[in-house]
Design a protein around this motif. Sequence first.
Motif, mmCIF file in Angstrom:
data_model
loop_
_atom_site.group_PDB
_atom_site.id
_atom_site.type_symbol
_atom_site.label_atom_id
_atom_site.label_comp_id
_atom_site.label_asym_id
_atom_site.label_seq_id
_atom_site.Cartn_x
_atom_site.Cartn_y
_atom_site.Cartn_z
ATOM 1 N N GLN A 92 -17.578 59.399 -60.865
ATOM 2 C CA GLN A 92 -18.074 60.768 -61.026
ATOM 3 C C GLN A 92 -17.406 61.405 -62.232
ATOM 4 O O GLN A 92 -16.287 61.046 -62.601
ATOM 5 C CB GLN A 92 -17.826 61.591 -59.763
ATOM 6 C CG GLN A 92 -16.363 61.850 -59.450
ATOM 7 C CD GLN A 92 -16.196 62.689 -58.194
ATOM 8 O OE1 GLN A 92 -17.043 62.698 -57.325
ATOM 9 N NE2 GLN A 92 -15.091 63.383 -58.101
ATOM 10 N N GLN A 93 -18.117 62.382 -62.857
ATOM 11 C CA GLN A 93 -17.646 62.989 -64.107
ATOM 12 C C GLN A 93 -18.055 64.456 -64.138
ATOM 13 O O GLN A 93 -19.142 64.810 -63.696
ATOM 14 C CB GLN A 93 -18.250 62.235 -65.296
ATOM 15 C CG GLN A 93 -17.849 62.759 -66.657
ATOM 16 C CD GLN A 93 -18.413 61.908 -67.774
ATOM 17 O OE1 GLN A 93 -18.641 60.721 -67.602
ATOM 18 N NE2 GLN A 93 -18.641 62.517 -68.922
ATOM 19 N N THR A 94 -17.166 65.307 -64.649
ATOM 20 C CA THR A 94 -17.423 66.744 -64.726
ATOM 21 C C THR A 94 -17.084 67.240 -66.125
ATOM 22 O O THR A 94 -15.996 66.962 -66.641
ATOM 23 C CB THR A 94 -16.587 67.519 -63.693
ATOM 24 O OG1 THR A 94 -16.876 67.024 -62.381
ATOM 25 C CG2 THR A 94 -16.891 69.004 -63.741
ATOM 26 N N LEU A 95 -18.027 67.978 -66.737
ATOM 27 C CA LEU A 95 -17.796 68.599 -68.042
ATOM 28 C C LEU A 95 -17.410 70.050 -67.805
ATOM 29 O O LEU A 95 -18.216 70.859 -67.332
ATOM 30 C CB LEU A 95 -19.048 68.516 -68.916
ATOM 31 C CG LEU A 95 -18.945 69.172 -70.297
ATOM 32 C CD1 LEU A 95 -17.862 68.481 -71.135
ATOM 33 C CD2 LEU A 95 -20.291 69.134 -71.018
ATOM 34 N N THR A 107 -8.310 53.999 -57.092
ATOM 35 C CA THR A 107 -9.024 55.199 -57.532
ATOM 36 C C THR A 107 -8.260 55.820 -58.695
ATOM 37 O O THR A 107 -7.100 56.208 -58.545
ATOM 38 C CB THR A 107 -9.146 56.203 -56.381
ATOM 39 O OG1 THR A 107 -9.847 55.595 -55.281
ATOM 40 C CG2 THR A 107 -9.906 57.443 -56.826
ATOM 41 N N VAL A 108 -8.919 55.911 -59.839
ATOM 42 C CA VAL A 108 -8.286 56.427 -61.059
ATOM 43 C C VAL A 108 -8.933 57.768 -61.401
ATOM 44 O O VAL A 108 -10.141 57.846 -61.638
ATOM 45 C CB VAL A 108 -8.446 55.446 -62.229
ATOM 46 C CG1 VAL A 108 -7.706 55.972 -63.458
ATOM 47 C CG2 VAL A 108 -7.933 54.066 -61.839
ATOM 48 N N LYS A 109 -8.114 58.821 -61.443
ATOM 49 C CA LYS A 109 -8.577 60.154 -61.825
ATOM 50 C C LYS A 109 -8.157 60.413 -63.265
ATOM 51 O O LYS A 109 -6.961 60.454 -63.568
ATOM 52 C CB LYS A 109 -8.009 61.213 -60.889
ATOM 53 C CG LYS A 109 -8.469 61.044 -59.444
ATOM 54 C CD LYS A 109 -7.903 62.138 -58.545
ATOM 55 C CE LYS A 109 -8.391 61.969 -57.120
ATOM 56 N NZ LYS A 109 -7.861 63.038 -56.217
ATOM 57 N N VAL A 162 -13.655 54.543 -59.295
ATOM 58 C CA VAL A 162 -13.080 53.703 -58.240
ATOM 59 C C VAL A 162 -13.304 52.252 -58.630
ATOM 60 O O VAL A 162 -14.443 51.787 -58.735
ATOM 61 C CB VAL A 162 -13.722 54.006 -56.872
ATOM 62 C CG1 VAL A 162 -13.090 53.131 -55.786
ATOM 63 C CG2 VAL A 162 -13.555 55.483 -56.519
ATOM 64 N N LEU A 163 -12.219 51.537 -58.834
ATOM 65 C CA LEU A 163 -12.262 50.148 -59.275
ATOM 66 C C LEU A 163 -11.824 49.220 -58.148
ATOM 67 O O LEU A 163 -10.877 49.524 -57.425
ATOM 68 C CB LEU A 163 -11.349 49.952 -60.489
ATOM 69 C CG LEU A 163 -11.607 50.879 -61.681
ATOM 70 C CD1 LEU A 163 -10.532 50.678 -62.740
ATOM 71 C CD2 LEU A 163 -12.989 50.634 -62.264
ATOM 72 N N ARG A 164 -12.510 48.090 -58.031
ATOM 73 C CA ARG A 164 -12.132 47.075 -57.038
ATOM 74 C C ARG A 164 -11.954 45.743 -57.760
ATOM 75 O O ARG A 164 -12.850 45.287 -58.492
ATOM 76 C CB ARG A 164 -13.189 46.958 -55.946
ATOM 77 C CG ARG A 164 -13.424 48.255 -55.178
ATOM 78 C CD ARG A 164 -14.166 48.005 -53.883
ATOM 79 N NE ARG A 164 -13.369 47.183 -52.995
ATOM 80 C CZ ARG A 164 -13.849 46.605 -51.881
ATOM 81 N NH1 ARG A 164 -15.121 46.754 -51.564
ATOM 82 N NH2 ARG A 164 -13.068 45.881 -51.115
ATOM 83 N N VAL A 165 -10.806 45.127 -57.533
ATOM 84 C CA VAL A 165 -10.477 43.863 -58.182
ATOM 85 C C VAL A 165 -9.926 42.900 -57.126
ATOM 86 O O VAL A 165 -9.501 43.335 -56.051
ATOM 87 C CB VAL A 165 -9.436 44.070 -59.302
ATOM 88 C CG1 VAL A 165 -10.022 44.887 -60.426
ATOM 89 C CG2 VAL A 165 -8.175 44.729 -58.759
ATOM 90 N N VAL A 219 -4.230 60.312 -64.237
ATOM 91 C CA VAL A 219 -3.800 60.031 -65.605
ATOM 92 C C VAL A 219 -4.397 61.079 -66.541
ATOM 93 O O VAL A 219 -5.590 61.394 -66.456
ATOM 94 C CB VAL A 219 -4.249 58.624 -66.054
ATOM 95 C CG1 VAL A 219 -3.700 58.306 -67.434
ATOM 96 C CG2 VAL A 219 -3.787 57.572 -65.048
ATOM 97 N N GLU A 220 -3.557 61.604 -67.419
ATOM 98 C CA GLU A 220 -4.032 62.521 -68.467
ATOM 99 C C GLU A 220 -4.291 61.709 -69.726
ATOM 100 O O GLU A 220 -3.390 61.026 -70.232
ATOM 101 C CB GLU A 220 -2.991 63.606 -68.733
ATOM 102 C CG GLU A 220 -3.459 64.669 -69.704
ATOM 103 C CD GLU A 220 -2.444 65.779 -69.895
ATOM 104 O OE1 GLU A 220 -1.725 65.745 -70.921
ATOM 105 O OE2 GLU A 220 -2.353 66.663 -69.007
#
Length: 311
Positions: free
Chosen positions: A118-121, A234-236, A135-138, A91-92
């Motif tokens: 995780q995160q990248t600047l 998994t959401v990018k 990464v989300l688990r429901v 997703v943008e």
Amino acid sequence: MKRRTIATVLLAACLVLAGCSGLGSDGASDAPGDDGANTEAAMKADQQEAMEGAPPDDGGGGEPNADQSGSPDAKSPAARQAVIRTGTVNVEVEDYDASRTSLVATARGMGGFVSDSQQTLNREGNRTWTTGQVVLRVPADRFTDLLAAVRDEGTVVSERTQAKDVSDQLVDLEARLENLRRERERVREFYDQANTTQELLRLEERLSEIQGEIERLEAKKRSLEDKVAYSTLTVKLEEPEPDPEPEEEEEEEQQAFHERSVVGAFADSVNTLVVFVRGAVVTLAYAAPFLLAFGIPIGGVGAAVWRWRRD
């Protein structure tokens, strides 16, 4: 005469009774020798049944009941369809931090949690933008709702979902575990009845093997049940890369020469002079070693020639 006949009959009866007692004691003395072979045969049969995943025969010769037929109880989790659902969405978004916070709150509100993040600047010149993934688990029944919430966060670049049915795997694991537990109980009974040290050691080793296999299968079964109960998404998230900003020097060059201010022109002239002087000094510094190396010999030769001509 009669007394002799009676005595002979009594003597014969005693001999017959003694012979029967001898045979009975021999049969009893042979029985313990067969325990080891019977125990080993029973262990091998139980082990084969556990490996094949089939319930052991109860020896009754009748029809097997519902539990012995290998079919699970209709109320057990294995009897229901077990499906593992996973997905990946790119997703943008305009603001990475805001979108991530919103999605985490949504997942927790559905009874889920964050399993990885995780995160990248990214930085290029004066431009910065953030990318990363969460990464989300429901619970499985809220997977579709979470997917819809992710789509609303921004522009979906790519999306992929997958469903895998593991019902047969759970049924097989439960059957193998049941057989191993029954084998463990039978080996424990043999262990309590063992008479020799060698037999005790063999049964103890087998008990350890069975317990290890049970723990391995139980861990695998728990892992599958956890993946079935909680779906994984998994959401990018990607912020758009900012456009390059025009530099001030380029803006000044675009102005006409006569439109520039007097102060700016004088400052540029001074800067040009400074650059020229600095360049000349640097050039002289580079040339000095060569001038010394070649200039002194050439100067000496020239001076000698000049003196010779004057004389």
